[in-house]
Design a protein around this motif. Sequence first.
Motif, PDB file in Angstrom:
ATOM      1  N   GLU A 144      68.909 -17.244  36.964  1.00 25.65           N
ATOM      2  CA  GLU A 144      69.225 -18.071  38.128  1.00 25.65           C
ATOM      3  C   GLU A 144      70.434 -17.528  38.880  1.00 25.65           C
ATOM      4  OE1 GLU A 144      67.588 -22.495  36.840  1.00 25.65           O
ATOM      5  OE2 GLU A 144      69.652 -21.908  36.353  1.00 25.65           O
ATOM      6  N   ARG A 145      71.457 -17.097  38.156  1.00 26.49           N
ATOM      7  CA  ARG A 145      72.630 -16.546  38.817  1.00 26.49           C
ATOM      8  C   ARG A 145      72.285 -15.263  39.578  1.00 26.49           C
ATOM      9  NH1 ARG A 145      75.681 -18.920  34.488  1.00 26.49           N
ATOM     10  NH2 ARG A 145      75.386 -17.166  33.099  1.00 26.49           N
ATOM     11  N   VAL A 163      64.487 -19.880  43.908  1.00 30.62           N
ATOM     12  CA  VAL A 163      65.193 -19.776  42.620  1.00 30.62           C
ATOM     13  C   VAL A 163      64.502 -20.590  41.530  1.00 30.62           C
ATOM     14  CG1 VAL A 163      67.341 -20.243  41.395  1.00 30.62           C
ATOM     15  CG2 VAL A 163      67.402 -19.179  43.660  1.00 30.62           C
ATOM     16  N   PRO A 164      64.216 -21.893  41.716  1.00 28.23           N
ATOM     17  CA  PRO A 164      63.542 -22.627  40.635  1.00 28.23           C
ATOM     18  C   PRO A 164      62.120 -22.128  40.376  1.00 28.23           C
ATOM     19  CG  PRO A 164      63.753 -23.991  42.595  1.00 28.23           C
ATOM     20  CD  PRO A 164      64.575 -22.777  42.836  1.00 28.23           C
ATOM     21  N   SER A 169      62.323 -18.663  38.623  1.00 26.64           N
ATOM     22  CA  SER A 169      62.920 -18.849  37.290  1.00 26.64           C
ATOM     23  C   SER A 169      61.905 -19.423  36.315  1.00 26.64           C
ATOM     24  CB  SER A 169      64.136 -19.777  37.394  1.00 26.64           C
ATOM     25  OG  SER A 169      65.135 -19.210  38.202  1.00 26.64           O
ATOM     26  N   LEU A 179      69.283 -14.477  40.813  1.00 27.84           N
ATOM     27  CA  LEU A 179      68.466 -14.839  41.963  1.00 27.84           C
ATOM     28  C   LEU A 179      69.311 -15.428  43.086  1.00 27.84           C
ATOM     29  CD1 LEU A 179      65.340 -16.376  40.167  1.00 27.84           C
ATOM     30  CD2 LEU A 179      65.487 -14.176  41.371  1.00 27.84           C
ATOM     31  N   ARG A 180      70.286 -16.255  42.741  1.00 25.86           N
ATOM     32  CA  ARG A 180      71.133 -16.842  43.768  1.00 25.86           C
ATOM     33  C   ARG A 180      71.964 -15.786  44.497  1.00 25.86           C
ATOM     34  NH1 ARG A 180      71.646 -21.382  40.086  1.00 25.86           N
ATOM     35  NH2 ARG A 180      73.474 -20.420  39.102  1.00 25.86           N
ATOM     36  N   ALA A 203      72.640 -23.578  33.513  1.00 27.56           N
ATOM     37  CA  ALA A 203      71.258 -23.454  33.977  1.00 27.56           C
ATOM     38  C   ALA A 203      70.789 -24.758  34.616  1.00 27.56           C
ATOM     39  CB  ALA A 203      70.345 -23.081  32.812  1.00 27.56           C
ATOM     40  N   ASP A 204      69.734 -24.665  35.433  1.00 27.71           N
ATOM     41  CA  ASP A 204      69.127 -25.858  36.011  1.00 27.71           C
ATOM     42  C   ASP A 204      68.501 -26.678  34.888  1.00 27.71           C
ATOM     43  OD1 ASP A 204      66.802 -27.466  37.118  1.00 27.71           O
ATOM     44  OD2 ASP A 204      67.686 -26.748  38.989  1.00 27.71           O
ATOM     45  N   ARG A 241      66.796 -20.324  48.867  1.00 23.87           N
ATOM     46  CA  ARG A 241      67.169 -20.487  47.458  1.00 23.87           C
ATOM     47  C   ARG A 241      66.588 -21.738  46.819  1.00 23.87           C
ATOM     48  NH1 ARG A 241      73.510 -19.060  48.204  1.00 23.87           N
ATOM     49  NH2 ARG A 241      73.255 -16.808  48.586  1.00 23.87           N
ATOM     50  N   LEU A 286      67.593 -18.237  31.167  1.00 22.79           N
ATOM     51  CA  LEU A 286      67.373 -18.954  32.416  1.00 22.79           C
ATOM     52  C   LEU A 286      68.642 -18.963  33.274  1.00 22.79           C
ATOM     53  CD1 LEU A 286      65.651 -20.802  34.242  1.00 22.79           C
ATOM     54  CD2 LEU A 286      66.465 -22.748  32.869  1.00 22.79           C
TER      55      LEU A 286
END
Length: 468
Positions: free
Chosen positions: A235-236, A251-252, A255, A238-239, A178-179, A247, A231
Amino acid sequence: MTTSPSNQAAAIIDAAGGPENIRAATNCMTRVRIRFVDESKVDVDALKQVPGVMTVVKVGDQYQLVMGGVVDKVRADIAALTAGSAGDRQPGDDGSSDRRAQGNPFSRLIGVFAEIVSPVIPALLASAFVKIIAVVCTEIFGVSESNSTVTILHLIADSLYYFFPAIVGWSAARKFGADIAIGLMIIGLLMNPGLAALFIDGGAPSFLGIELTEVDYWGSVLPAILSMWVLAHLERFLRSVVPAVARSIVVPFVSLLVVAPLALLVLGPLGAWGGRALVDVFQGLYDFSPILAGALIGGTWQVLIIFGMHIVLLAIVTVPNIATFGRDQVIMTHAASLFCQIAAGLAVAARAKDPEIKRTAFTLSITSLLAGNVIEPVMYGVNIKYRRPFYFVLVGGAIGGAITGAAVAGTTAPVAFSLYSIPAYMGAGFGGLVVGTIVGSAVTFALTYFVGFDESLKDSPSGDRAAA
């Protein structure tokens, strides 16, 4: 001749089926933890024969190579020699490891928790020994508790407990891919004093009309782990659906907007409840009978070490207890069992007729003692190898744990009970802990010495049963 960590790393990679077969490698205090792309390519027997590898333990899809204090260098060399296969890529980046994991769900879950907590262990040890210095200053040298230097030492040590959910959350974000920055924002929301302030004076805050549950997140790590898992998966997803040009923003943003409220409304309360339930199981047993709890924990702790479950209990039970109450009286009842391992090793050295067995057992026993009761060397190199001594360790650990529990002893830091960490265990019940350690160790030594063991097992691979 001593084998260098780089040579050990090369031998491990060769036994693993080549650098491309290593998905991720991490380490804790004594183990290099590796996950492979294709387990059928791994030669486990060859891994066990690598110089310095005491044994190989498989938990879920993770192979744990018990190697002692060189693990950080070996792990770093594995990362360098695999050119990013195990070093630059974060575990879980491709999202496929969980799908390919083998073994029963419980062992996989324990493996995941161990991987998350392992990177935090150096911080746990550093915090513990800073706390020990502060205690030594006041209890031995008579420095006032109000002394600003002592106060700052306590603040340095306690910062770990104060922000422990965030530290574990950072590790969980790395594990799941995750970010990290977004993840820390979400955990920061759960720990934000402003959130707790909403409930002051009987307030009933809500989000989009859904009422929030009042939860104390400061001593719980499961909400952070659950939030990072969700999360990472979001995120995966959404990407995979958001055009590349958008993105970096979408994405952030999405998320954070989705997972933060979800953490407040569902994941946080669920995780806190789950963590509290696990703590309550051990605390309930301890409240029912400290003697029974001490016997059970002290008698099984060395088995838990084999499978890496001790790390999970320290993170989920011991650390929250210290953060909330200032000390842990429950899980620490295993303390005497650490000395029982050393006592068994010394008994093997005293009883053995074979000079090589005598020399090895004595050396590994003293090594474990002087290493701060990091007991893997004597446990795998001697006690498990000759089998009976390990069983006697469990008996002595149960007796020592029962006496420790009866004395209501405790520890102010999650550090192994050893010659160096005595100040952390001083206080109420310390005398009982010492008695329990002496009695448990004496029982272990006597059983090992008088009942004996089979010296013909000298040439058998150490730890085969543990790794089975």
